[in-house]
Design a protein around this motif. Structure first.
Motif, PDB file in Angstrom:
ATOM      1  N   GLY A 155       3.451  -0.449   1.356  1.00 51.10           N
ATOM      2  CA  GLY A 155       2.348   0.491   1.243  1.00 51.10           C
ATOM      3  C   GLY A 155       2.228   1.215  -0.071  1.00 51.10           C
ATOM      4  N   GLN A 157       1.671   0.235  -3.015  1.00 52.60           N
ATOM      5  CA  GLN A 157       0.631  -0.253  -3.924  1.00 52.60           C
ATOM      6  C   GLN A 157      -0.726   0.380  -3.657  1.00 52.60           C
ATOM      7  OE1 GLN A 157       2.094  -1.976  -1.556  1.00 52.60           O
ATOM      8  NE2 GLN A 157       0.512  -2.867  -0.267  1.00 52.60           N
ATOM      9  N   THR A 158      -0.939   0.928  -2.474  1.00 48.91           N
ATOM     10  CA  THR A 158      -2.229   1.573  -2.196  1.00 48.91           C
ATOM     11  C   THR A 158      -2.385   2.851  -3.016  1.00 48.91           C
ATOM     12  OG1 THR A 158      -1.294   2.725  -0.263  1.00 48.91           O
ATOM     13  CG2 THR A 158      -2.386   0.618   0.128  1.00 48.91           C
ATOM     14  N   THR A 162      -5.187   3.429  -5.915  1.00 49.51           N
ATOM     15  CA  THR A 162      -6.066   4.600  -5.912  1.00 49.51           C
ATOM     16  C   THR A 162      -6.009   5.318  -7.248  1.00 49.51           C
ATOM     17  OG1 THR A 162      -5.790   4.863  -3.517  1.00 49.51           O
ATOM     18  CG2 THR A 162      -6.571   6.780  -4.753  1.00 49.51           C
ATOM     19  N   ALA A 185      -6.781  -3.141  -3.102  1.00 46.36           N
ATOM     20  CA  ALA A 185      -5.379  -3.007  -2.699  1.00 46.36           C
ATOM     21  C   ALA A 185      -5.163  -3.790  -1.415  1.00 46.36           C
ATOM     22  CB  ALA A 185      -5.023  -1.540  -2.481  1.00 46.36           C
ATOM     23  N   PHE A 187      -2.721  -4.870   1.800  1.00 44.53           N
ATOM     24  CA  PHE A 187      -1.586  -4.427   2.605  1.00 44.53           C
ATOM     25  C   PHE A 187      -1.730  -5.020   3.996  1.00 44.53           C
ATOM     26  CE2 PHE A 187      -4.964  -1.369   3.031  1.00 44.53           C
ATOM     27  CZ  PHE A 187      -4.939  -0.932   4.347  1.00 44.53           C
ATOM     28  N   SER A 192      -0.092  -0.039   7.477  1.00 43.99           N
ATOM     29  CA  SER A 192      -1.071   0.990   7.824  1.00 43.99           C
ATOM     30  C   SER A 192      -0.426   2.199   8.492  1.00 43.99           C
ATOM     31  CB  SER A 192      -2.155   0.406   8.741  1.00 43.99           C
ATOM     32  OG  SER A 192      -1.619   0.082  10.021  1.00 43.99           O
ATOM     33  N   VAL A 197      -0.004   4.887   2.610  1.00 42.53           N
ATOM     34  CA  VAL A 197      -1.338   4.316   2.817  1.00 42.53           C
ATOM     35  C   VAL A 197      -2.319   5.409   3.231  1.00 42.53           C
ATOM     36  CG1 VAL A 197      -2.684   2.701   4.215  1.00 42.53           C
ATOM     37  CG2 VAL A 197      -0.420   2.050   3.381  1.00 42.53           C
ATOM     38  N   ALA A 200      -3.154   7.561   0.338  1.00 38.90           N
ATOM     39  CA  ALA A 200      -4.098   6.867  -0.547  1.00 38.90           C
ATOM     40  C   ALA A 200      -5.517   6.977   0.006  1.00 38.90           C
ATOM     41  CB  ALA A 200      -3.695   5.405  -0.696  1.00 38.90           C
ATOM     42  N   PHE A 213      -9.731  -1.090   0.176  1.00 36.76           N
ATOM     43  CA  PHE A 213      -8.469  -1.256   0.887  1.00 36.76           C
ATOM     44  C   PHE A 213      -8.602  -2.483   1.787  1.00 36.76           C
ATOM     45  CE2 PHE A 213      -8.660   3.368   0.084  1.00 36.76           C
ATOM     46  CZ  PHE A 213      -7.494   3.510  -0.659  1.00 36.76           C
ATOM     47  N   CYS A 215      -6.913  -4.786   4.339  1.00 42.00           N
ATOM     48  CA  CYS A 215      -5.801  -4.918   5.283  1.00 42.00           C
ATOM     49  C   CYS A 215      -5.841  -6.290   5.939  1.00 42.00           C
ATOM     50  CB  CYS A 215      -5.878  -3.834   6.357  1.00 42.00           C
ATOM     51  SG  CYS A 215      -4.596  -3.983   7.638  1.00 42.00           S
TER      52      CYS A 215
END
Length: 387
Positions: A155, A157-158, A162, A185, A187, A192, A197, A200, A213, A215
Motif C-alpha cells: 500500500g 505506493q498509493t 498521491t 497507483a 494495489f 485496501s 491506502v 492516500a 487508484f 485496485c
C-alpha cells in the motif's frame, strides 16, 4: 450486552453481521463489461470501446506475451534461478487494458505484480527478473518509462502516487484531458485494508489530486478472501472519501481500457481522483512461496477459468473479426522467442558485488560514504585465501 450500555441505540446495530464463508461459490456481481466471456461485444450506457479490431489484436498479443513471460519466470523460480516470483496469471486484462490507456506523460506506481503494466510502459522484463533474482534493487530508472520501482511494502505506493500527482498539479501539468498528466497507483484488495491506502484517499480527495487508484481485486489477499476485507464492494468506499468509484470486469480488456481511459482523462483535466475496482481473480498462487490449495476450492478456480481474459478475446477475434490461424501462430512464435531470450538473459545476469551498493546511495559520493566503502573493501579482502 454492549447495546444496553449505549442508551437509545437499537440493539440490531450491534447484532453480528454474517460474513460469507470462503467456501461459498463466487456470486455474480454487477460491473462494467463490454466483452463477455463468450467473446460477444455488449453495450454499456456510460462506457464504450472506440478502437478498431487491430487494436484488439494488439491487446491479444500483449496479454499472450505477458502471460508467457509470467510462465517462464515461474519456471525459473521453480528451478532455483529466482528467489521469488509474484504471478499475474488471470489478471492480464486488468493490467494490459489499464496500461494501454496511459499516455506518455502519465506516471505509474506499481506494487510487485504489475508485470503487464511494466510491459506496456516499455520496461525490459529482464529488469523485473533481476529484482526477484536478487542481483539488483530494481535496475530501471523510473524516469525512463514513467514507471516507478516495484513496491513490496503493501500500500505504500498509493502515498507515493498521491504526492507525485500533487506535484503534477504544482507543475501546472493538469488542465487538459488529452495533453495533461495524471498518475495511476496499482494495489490489491488486501492493500485496501492498509492505513496508507486510506490516507492516500484522504489527501487525494482533499487536494483534488490527478490520480487514479486502480485496485486489482483478485479475491484473495494471500489467504484471506475478499469477504474478510470489506462488507461492501470496494469501489463504493470512494464515496466516503468524496470521489467517484467504478467497478469493471477485470477480465475484460476492452472494458478495463475504457474505464481507465475515462478515469485518467478526468484526472488530467483537473477533476480529481477516481477509484477503479477491477474485479478479477488470481488464478495462480499469491507468490511462488504460496500454496493456494490450502485455502481455496478447486471449484472456484474452474469457475474463473471460464472467464479467462485471453480466451474471450480469442473467441471474439475468430468469430467476429475474421482473424485467421496464422495470426495466433505468429503471436505464439513471438512468445516462444521472448521466453527463450528471457531465460538466457536471466542466467547471464552478473552477480552483484557488495561494494556496488555504495554507488547507489547518493547521486554524488560523500567522503563518509567513500570511507565506509573502503573500510568494507579492506574487511572483505582480509578473508581472501581462507577458502
Amino acid at each position: 450486552m454492549l447495546s444496553e450500555s449505549v442508551p437509545g441505540t437499537p440493539p440490531e446495530v450491534f447484532a453480528p453481521v454474517e460474513v460469507p464463508s470462503p467456501s461459498q461459490p463466487p456470486e455474480e456481481v454487477e460491473y462494467v463489461q463490454l466483452l463477455t466471456p463468450e467473446g460477444e461485444r455488449v453495450d454499456n450506457p456510460d462506457y464504450s470501446f472506440e478502437l478498431d479490431d487491430e487494436a484488439i489484436k494488439g491487446f491479444y498479443r500483449d496479454m499472450t506475451l505477458v502471460r508467457r513471460i509470467d510462465t517462464e519466470a515461474t519456471a525459473l523460480q521453480r528451478q532455483g534461478e529466482l528467489g521469488l516470483w509474484a504471478s499475474l496469471l488471470g489478471q492480464e486484462a486488468a493490467q494490459i487494458g489499464s496500461g494501454r490507456a496511459l499516455n506518455k506523460k502519465d506516471m505509474v506506481f506499481p506494487t510487485y505484480r504489475e508485470h503487464g503494466v511494466a510491459f506496456c510502459q516499455g520496461v525490459n522484463p529482464l529488469n523485473l527478473l533481476g529484482l526477484f533474482r536478487g542481483v539488483d534493487q530494481g535496475a530501471w530508472d523510473p524516469k525512463d518509462n514513467n514507471f516507478a520501482l516495484y513496491t513490496i511494502v503493501i500500500g505504500a505506493q498509493t502515498l507515493h502516487a498521491t504526492g507525485y500527482a500533487m506535484g503534477q498539479q504544482r507543475d501546472h501539468a493538469v488542465g487538459d484531458a488529452d495533453t495533461g498528466e495524471a498518475t495511476i497507483a496499482y494495489f490489491g484488495d488486501g492493500a485496501s485494508s492498509q492505513g496508507d491506502v486510506n490516507e492516500a484517499f484522504i489527501y487525494a480527495s482533499v487536494f483534488n489530486a490527478p490520480v487514479v487508484f486502480f485496485c486489482q481485486n483478485n479475491q484473495w489477499a494471500i489467504s484471506e478472501p475478499i469477504e474478510r476485507q470489506t462488507r461492501i464492494p470496494l469501489y463504493q468506499r470512494a464515496a466516503g472519501f468524496g470521489f467517484p468509484g467504478v467497478r469493471v470486469d477485470g477480465n475484460d480488456v476492452l472494458a478495463t481500457y475504457a474505464v481507465t481511459q475515462q478515469a485518467l482523462k478526468r484526472a488530467r483535466e483537473g477533476s480529481g481522483p477516481t477509484l477503479v475496482e477491477a474485479y478479477t481473480y488470481r488464478m495462480g498462487a499469491h507468490t511462488t512461496s504460496d500454496d493456494p490449495t490450502k485455502y481455496r476450492l478447486s471449484e472456484d478456480l474452474e469457475h474463473w477459468k471460464l472467464k479467462d481474459p485471453i480466451e474471450r478475446v480469442h473467441a471474439y477475434l475468430t468469430r467476429h473479426a475474421g482473424v485467421d490461424h496464422d495470426f495466433f501462430e505468429e503471436v505464439e512464435a513471438e512468445a516462444d522467442k521472448i521466453a527463450a531470450e528471457l531465460r538466457a538473459g536471466c542466467l547471464a545476469l552478473p552477480e552483484p558485488q557488495m561494494t556496488d551498493f555504495f554507488q547507489h546511495v547518493y547521486v554524488e559520493e560523500t567522503p563518509q560514504l567513500a570511507q565506509q566503502r573502503d573500510q568494507y573493501a579492506a574487511y572483505a579482502a582480509s578473508f581472501e585465501g581462507e577458502g
